[in-house]
Write a protein that holds these residues in place. Sequence first.
Motif, PDB file in Angstrom:
ATOM      1  N   LEU A 163       0.835  -1.216   0.000  1.00  0.00           N
ATOM      2  CA  LEU A 163       0.000   0.000   0.000  1.00  0.00           C
ATOM      3  C   LEU A 163       0.864   1.258   0.000  1.00  0.00           C
ATOM      4  O   LEU A 163       0.467   2.291  -0.553  1.00  0.00           O
ATOM      5  N   GLY A 222       0.060  13.394  11.144  1.00  0.00           N
ATOM      6  CA  GLY A 222      -1.083  13.787  10.317  1.00  0.00           C
ATOM      7  C   GLY A 222      -1.354  15.281  10.427  1.00  0.00           C
ATOM      8  O   GLY A 222      -1.554  15.955   9.406  1.00  0.00           O
ATOM      9  N   VAL A 242     -10.539   8.253  10.536  1.00  0.00           N
ATOM     10  CA  VAL A 242      -9.382   9.122  10.263  1.00  0.00           C
ATOM     11  C   VAL A 242      -9.544   9.777   8.890  1.00  0.00           C
ATOM     12  O   VAL A 242      -9.238  10.963   8.712  1.00  0.00           O
ATOM     13  N   GLU A 258      -8.732   5.942   0.735  1.00  0.00           N
ATOM     14  CA  GLU A 258      -9.080   4.525   0.550  1.00  0.00           C
ATOM     15  C   GLU A 258      -9.440   3.998   1.939  1.00  0.00           C
ATOM     16  O   GLU A 258      -8.552   3.763   2.758  1.00  0.00           O
ATOM     17  N   LEU A 259     -10.733   3.806   2.191  1.00  0.00           N
ATOM     18  CA  LEU A 259     -11.178   3.581   3.573  1.00  0.00           C
ATOM     19  C   LEU A 259     -11.790   2.186   3.758  1.00  0.00           C
ATOM     20  O   LEU A 259     -11.527   1.281   2.998  1.00  0.00           O
ATOM     21  N   TYR A 457      -9.055   1.276  -8.390  1.00  0.00           N
ATOM     22  CA  TYR A 457      -9.500   0.687  -7.138  1.00  0.00           C
ATOM     23  C   TYR A 457      -9.790   1.801  -6.141  1.00  0.00           C
ATOM     24  O   TYR A 457      -8.909   2.606  -5.833  1.00  0.00           O
TER      25      TYR A 457
HETATM   26  P1  NAP Z   1      -6.047   3.727  10.879  1.00  0.00           P
HETATM   27  O1  NAP Z   1      -6.090   3.523  12.337  1.00  0.00           O
HETATM   28  O2  NAP Z   1      -6.954   4.731  10.282  1.00  0.00           O
HETATM   29  O3  NAP Z   1      -4.526   4.047  10.532  1.00  0.00           O
HETATM   30  C1  NAP Z   1      -4.098   4.244   9.209  1.00  0.00           C
HETATM   31  C2  NAP Z   1      -2.940   5.228   9.193  1.00  0.00           C
HETATM   32  O4  NAP Z   1      -3.416   6.512   9.613  1.00  0.00           O
HETATM   33  C3  NAP Z   1      -1.809   4.863  10.150  1.00  0.00           C
HETATM   34  O5  NAP Z   1      -0.580   5.216   9.560  1.00  0.00           O
HETATM   35  C4  NAP Z   1      -2.094   5.765  11.346  1.00  0.00           C
HETATM   36  O6  NAP Z   1      -0.952   6.045  12.127  1.00  0.00           O
HETATM   37  C5  NAP Z   1      -2.575   7.015  10.641  1.00  0.00           C
HETATM   38  N1  NAP Z   1      -3.327   7.951  11.469  1.00  0.00           N
HETATM   39  C6  NAP Z   1      -3.940   7.730  12.659  1.00  0.00           C
HETATM   40  N2  NAP Z   1      -4.506   8.884  13.106  1.00  0.00           N
HETATM   41  C7  NAP Z   1      -4.250   9.834  12.172  1.00  0.00           C
HETATM   42  C8  NAP Z   1      -4.562  11.214  12.043  1.00  0.00           C
HETATM   43  N3  NAP Z   1      -5.261  11.873  12.969  1.00  0.00           N
HETATM   44  N4  NAP Z   1      -4.127  11.872  10.947  1.00  0.00           N
HETATM   45  C9  NAP Z   1      -3.430  11.238   9.982  1.00  0.00           C
HETATM   46  N5  NAP Z   1      -3.081   9.933  10.056  1.00  0.00           N
HETATM   47  C10 NAP Z   1      -3.499   9.231  11.124  1.00  0.00           C
HETATM   48  O7  NAP Z   1      -6.333   2.349  10.088  1.00  0.00           O
HETATM   49  P2  NAP Z   1      -5.763   0.901  10.374  1.00  0.00           P
HETATM   50  O8  NAP Z   1      -6.428   0.361  11.581  1.00  0.00           O
HETATM   51  O9  NAP Z   1      -4.275   0.913  10.304  1.00  0.00           O
HETATM   52  O10 NAP Z   1      -6.268   0.127   9.068  1.00  0.00           O
HETATM   53  C11 NAP Z   1      -7.482  -0.522   8.992  1.00  0.00           C
HETATM   54  C12 NAP Z   1      -8.485   0.263   8.160  1.00  0.00           C
HETATM   55  O11 NAP Z   1      -7.927   0.559   6.895  1.00  0.00           O
HETATM   56  C13 NAP Z   1      -9.723  -0.552   7.893  1.00  0.00           C
HETATM   57  O12 NAP Z   1     -10.874   0.252   8.070  1.00  0.00           O
HETATM   58  C14 NAP Z   1      -9.564  -0.948   6.432  1.00  0.00           C
HETATM   59  O13 NAP Z   1     -10.781  -1.224   5.778  1.00  0.00           O
HETATM   60  C15 NAP Z   1      -8.870   0.234   5.871  1.00  0.00           C
HETATM   61  N6  NAP Z   1      -8.183  -0.117   4.633  1.00  0.00           N
HETATM   62  C16 NAP Z   1      -8.691   0.339   3.457  1.00  0.00           C
HETATM   63  C17 NAP Z   1      -8.085  -0.011   2.247  1.00  0.00           C
HETATM   64  C18 NAP Z   1      -8.627   0.483   0.937  1.00  0.00           C
HETATM   65  O14 NAP Z   1      -7.902   0.419  -0.069  1.00  0.00           O
HETATM   66  N7  NAP Z   1      -9.850   0.964   0.865  1.00  0.00           N
HETATM   67  C19 NAP Z   1      -6.951  -0.823   2.257  1.00  0.00           C
HETATM   68  C20 NAP Z   1      -6.473  -1.279   3.476  1.00  0.00           C
HETATM   69  C21 NAP Z   1      -7.091  -0.902   4.663  1.00  0.00           C
HETATM   70  P3  NAP Z   1      -0.706   5.259  13.520  1.00  0.00           P
HETATM   71  O15 NAP Z   1      -0.573   3.825  13.138  1.00  0.00           O
HETATM   72  O16 NAP Z   1       0.519   5.869  14.028  1.00  0.00           O
HETATM   73  O17 NAP Z   1      -1.920   5.517  14.366  1.00  0.00           O
END
Ligand code: NAP
Length: 491
Positions: A163, A222, A242, A258-259, A457
Amino acid sequence: MSLEVASRLDKQMLIDGEWVDADDRTDVSYPYDGSTVGSVPVASAEQVNEAIEAADRAYQESTLSAYERYELLTAAADRLEERADEVANVVTSEQGKPLSESRTEVDRAVQTLRLSGEEAKRMFGEYVPMDGQKGFAKDHCFTQREPLGVVAAITPFNFPLNLMVHKVGPALAAGNAVVGKPASNTPLSSIVLFECLAEAAEEVDAPDGLVNVVTGSGSTVGDAILDHEAVEAISFTGSTDVGKYLANNSGMKELTLELGGNDPTIVWDDTDIEQAAEQLVGGACSNAGQVCNSVERVLVHETVEEELVDALVDAAESLTVGDPTDDETDVASMVDDDQFQTVVDLFEATVEQGATVEYGGNYGGDLGERVFEPTVLSGVTPEMPAASEEVFGPLVPVIPVSDFDEAIEEANNTNYGLEAGLFTQDIDRGKRAADEIDAGGVNINTVSGFRADHMPYGGFKDSGVGKEGIKYALDHFSREKLVGFHQGFNA
Ligand code: NAP
């Protein structure tokens, strides 16, 4: 052959061509047994600013042609490929997915880099036939695409390597400079990627600072990215919460989100149930279900529900669960306690509300830390938590429907709209699903989890805005300029 998890990796951040530390560091754990496998710096806001400013300077100074950007990305792909075994180990060490899946992820990342390199040579504009409007017959206009400047790439834990490549590959291909920010629990493989990119950048004489990577708290990094006016684009993959925060605070910056997803796959009575079941279980359990477009809800025609449930049980039974470093393992641990507990809670609440566990339902204990067994649930209704919420775990909830209208209605009964699948031999049903399911991708005769790295995608509704898939990401990371040649005075 089984491989060992990586020995401890203590990595640094790449800012302005230097590998640097920070005042604080944070450990990275191996999800399967909780042992520490490495550590990374916790960047301060000032360090993030330094990375952005270095990127901005490098962008202004860079004279790399499209061919040189192709060379840069190809050289990075070569380096990553040379280190494939090592990097697969790193992915498993920090993320806990089976080594076989980590090898696939590295292979895909190499291909995504190569595809990005190729795309650098295809930044086409177009000729605009000006004589299409009355009075403009003497004018010649065309468009050319230009890079934006600094692109920030923020990635989640579940595909920590590929990713990141999906963002920095197309961003560099378009001529931008990048600042990467991997997830805090899986930063190591991204840093290896930036090692490859930094060496490749040096090889083509790119200015220092064209590629940067910072680690640490998502909110600190962020907010620094949001606040800095030199960041022209943010490409984010992660949770919807986020994503919405970024959308609400990014002002005029280009934003790709991409959520999350709650993807449906419909199984109709005219399909091969056994083959569909194998794909459904694979699509629900790969990466222990921690995939954004995994099979989250199976909507089956009620006349074949029983047959499908039996076939799903057989397919789930055939999976090997446990140690990620064992080559036989199909389903291993979840990334951390939070993800694991969330799945446990959603599962228990769904069973409490009346769903039947047809297979699986065990977690932790002898299976291994944070390991959840592939679990087939029948008698699921749309309101139950395993059906109504995004489940990042290996659950296969089966929901019967009585006709195709109901199947479509249920498929759309979610705030998400990432991808969808449909198994049928009926072309008219396929056409209807394609037209009526509100999702970024509708796949006929496979599961929602289908993705090739060069296809467009990206989801609808709460699943995001914009598209990835190299060419499509490159459009977001570049802008179109109109150039006009008009009737001269000497002609
Ligand atoms: P997440 O908690 O949202 O974290 C993703 C990234 O955002 C991490 O690098 C995180 O850093 C960072 N982040 C956290 N708070 C932030 C803020 N306030 N501002 C900017 N960045 C911030 O997601 P996750 O738990 O790692 O991943 C799971 C989610 O991703 C699921 O909902 C999944 O469906 C989604 N996902 C979507 C796709 C797609 O292509 N649609 C692909 C893969 C995953 P830290 O780790 O330091 O908190």
